[in-house]
Design an enzyme around this catalytic site. Sequence first.
Site, PDB file in Angstrom:
ATOM      1  N   ARG A 120       0.535  -0.983  -0.349  1.00 54.76           N
ATOM      2  CA  ARG A 120       0.301   0.164   0.278  1.00 54.76           C
ATOM      3  C   ARG A 120       0.831   1.353   0.201  1.00 54.76           C
ATOM      4  O   ARG A 120       2.014   1.529   0.101  1.00 54.76           O
ATOM      5  CB  ARG A 120      -0.669  -0.450   1.244  1.00 54.76           C
ATOM      6  CG  ARG A 120      -0.554   0.332   2.844  1.00 54.76           C
ATOM      7  CD  ARG A 120      -0.717   0.597   3.599  1.00 54.76           C
ATOM      8  NE  ARG A 120      -0.808   0.422   4.725  1.00 54.76           N
ATOM      9  CZ  ARG A 120       0.481   1.542   5.369  1.00 54.76           C
ATOM     10  NH1 ARG A 120       0.123   2.501   4.680  1.00 54.76           N
ATOM     11  NH2 ARG A 120       0.523   1.709   6.579  1.00 54.76           N
ATOM     12  N   GLY A 122       2.031   5.676   1.516  1.00 50.72           N
ATOM     13  CA  GLY A 122       1.657   5.453   2.938  1.00 50.72           C
ATOM     14  C   GLY A 122       2.533   5.363   4.091  1.00 50.72           C
ATOM     15  O   GLY A 122       3.446   4.180   3.708  1.00 50.72           O
ATOM     16  N   GLU A 123       2.699   6.282   5.038  1.00 53.05           N
ATOM     17  CA  GLU A 123       3.748   5.552   5.925  1.00 53.05           C
ATOM     18  C   GLU A 123       2.961   4.610   7.097  1.00 53.05           C
ATOM     19  O   GLU A 123       2.226   4.155   6.807  1.00 53.05           O
ATOM     20  CB  GLU A 123       4.709   6.879   6.984  1.00 53.05           C
ATOM     21  CG  GLU A 123       5.103   7.716   5.894  1.00 53.05           C
ATOM     22  CD  GLU A 123       6.618   7.114   5.688  1.00 53.05           C
ATOM     23  OE1 GLU A 123       7.054   6.341   5.934  1.00 53.05           O
ATOM     24  OE2 GLU A 123       6.815   7.693   4.814  1.00 53.05           O
ATOM     25  N   THR A 125       1.070   2.760  10.244  1.00 52.58           N
ATOM     26  CA  THR A 125       0.626   3.001  11.491  1.00 52.58           C
ATOM     27  C   THR A 125       0.134   1.621  11.786  1.00 52.58           C
ATOM     28  O   THR A 125       0.974   0.649  11.415  1.00 52.58           O
ATOM     29  CB  THR A 125      -0.346   3.355  10.138  1.00 52.58           C
ATOM     30  OG1 THR A 125      -2.255   3.883  11.214  1.00 52.58           O
ATOM     31  CG2 THR A 125      -1.119   1.761   9.514  1.00 52.58           C
ATOM     32  N   HIS A 127      -3.064  -1.099  13.768  1.00 51.76           N
ATOM     33  CA  HIS A 127      -3.688  -1.750  14.297  1.00 51.76           C
ATOM     34  C   HIS A 127      -3.493  -2.670  15.304  1.00 51.76           C
ATOM     35  O   HIS A 127      -2.993  -3.615  15.194  1.00 51.76           O
ATOM     36  CB  HIS A 127      -4.121  -2.400  12.636  1.00 51.76           C
ATOM     37  CG  HIS A 127      -3.972  -1.679  11.510  1.00 51.76           C
ATOM     38  ND1 HIS A 127      -5.459  -0.752  11.119  1.00 51.76           N
ATOM     39  CD2 HIS A 127      -3.136  -1.930  10.552  1.00 51.76           C
ATOM     40  CE1 HIS A 127      -4.798  -0.405   9.709  1.00 51.76           C
ATOM     41  NE2 HIS A 127      -3.641  -1.173   9.462  1.00 51.76           N
ATOM     42  N   LEU A 202      -9.720   1.722   4.663  1.00 51.08           N
ATOM     43  CA  LEU A 202      -9.357   2.183   5.841  1.00 51.08           C
ATOM     44  C   LEU A 202      -9.233   1.413   7.483  1.00 51.08           C
ATOM     45  O   LEU A 202     -10.034   0.194   7.507  1.00 51.08           O
ATOM     46  CB  LEU A 202     -10.273   3.169   5.879  1.00 51.08           C
ATOM     47  CG  LEU A 202     -11.765   2.566   5.706  1.00 51.08           C
ATOM     48  CD1 LEU A 202     -12.644   2.675   6.616  1.00 51.08           C
ATOM     49  CD2 LEU A 202     -12.577   3.087   4.757  1.00 51.08           C
ATOM     50  N   ALA A 203      -8.835   2.344   8.468  1.00 44.28           N
ATOM     51  CA  ALA A 203      -8.968   1.853   9.463  1.00 44.28           C
ATOM     52  C   ALA A 203      -9.552   3.017  11.109  1.00 44.28           C
ATOM     53  O   ALA A 203      -9.605   4.598  10.548  1.00 44.28           O
ATOM     54  CB  ALA A 203      -7.302   1.556   9.766  1.00 44.28           C
ATOM     55  N   CYS A 219       1.239   7.649  10.580  1.00 47.83           N
ATOM     56  CA  CYS A 219       1.723   8.274   8.860  1.00 47.83           C
ATOM     57  C   CYS A 219       2.397   9.455   8.711  1.00 47.83           C
ATOM     58  O   CYS A 219       2.530   9.721   7.318  1.00 47.83           O
ATOM     59  CB  CYS A 219       0.219   9.083   8.936  1.00 47.83           C
ATOM     60  SG  CYS A 219      -1.246   7.378   9.128  1.00 47.83           S
TER      61      CYS A 219
END
Length: 294
Positions: A120, A122-123, A125, A127, A202-203, A219
């Site tokens: 994906r 982005g930086e 993250t 979960h 998305l989260a 992020c």
Amino acid sequence: MTFMATQSIAASIPPYPVSNHHPKPPRLLSPRIQPIPAVKTQHCERFNLYKELVPYRQAWSWQKSLVIEKKALIERNEHCPDSLIVLQHPPVYTMGTGSSEKFLNFDIKDAPFDVHRTERGGEVTYHGPGQIVMYPIMNLRNHKMDLYWYLRSLEEVIIRALSNTFSIKASRHEGLTGVWHGNQKLAAIGIRVSQWIAYHGLAVNVTTDLTPFGWIVPCGLQNYQVGSIRGLLGEFEAFDDIRRKQLPDADDGQLLYIACKSLISEFSEVFQVGINYETISRLEFLESEPAKPL
């Protein structure tokens, strides 16, 4: 910008410049975008596992199996509907294709949780339990072959759910991807698109323990906070009785259920798709088939 159908595109939160001084707060954008004005003639299969803590690698494998299936349907010129996986993860950090380890506040060889580098955008993250994760595997040919539109539409799903269900005034920030309440980021988005099949997703922080976000620069964004629905509802307790009556009075389990139901409903409205329930056995069957390259 035009992309060839054979290309893969990663998109997510653009890195924010790191500096020693505090940047000016980004300008808030209008929280509404117009959905495609169409009857719900498209359908989306839903795998609702929101009560389950699904290991990240397992969910990642399911997504890739669905992408391979959809590409095969398109090659055969057959109907290719959308899919939606909804779940929670055990504690895990994920990084995008070009993520930098400088945004980790720990030695990656001695990480507090598993760390996965994915395809994906982005930086880094986090979960974890209490966070509703939605993985739409979308055939953008059924909607609009426009990544900007798709990212803004995912944001719109979250913004509507927060507003309509929790009376939380959420918004976008100019130049960034995700959903915010003031300076608190409530939801992160990161996607991959291959031959106009989008996956990852998305989260939304619902009842999430936010402590693990402190061990990274979420992020890659400096000088911003991470928030949750439960945290904001706690702040709203100071409101008058009329406002409190508009808010859900729920424990963590109920809050997750309410948030999940609202997000799925708004997803259906924004993307104008009918939602069909599917069982996990279909995902397991797809995963059992011989592996093919994405």
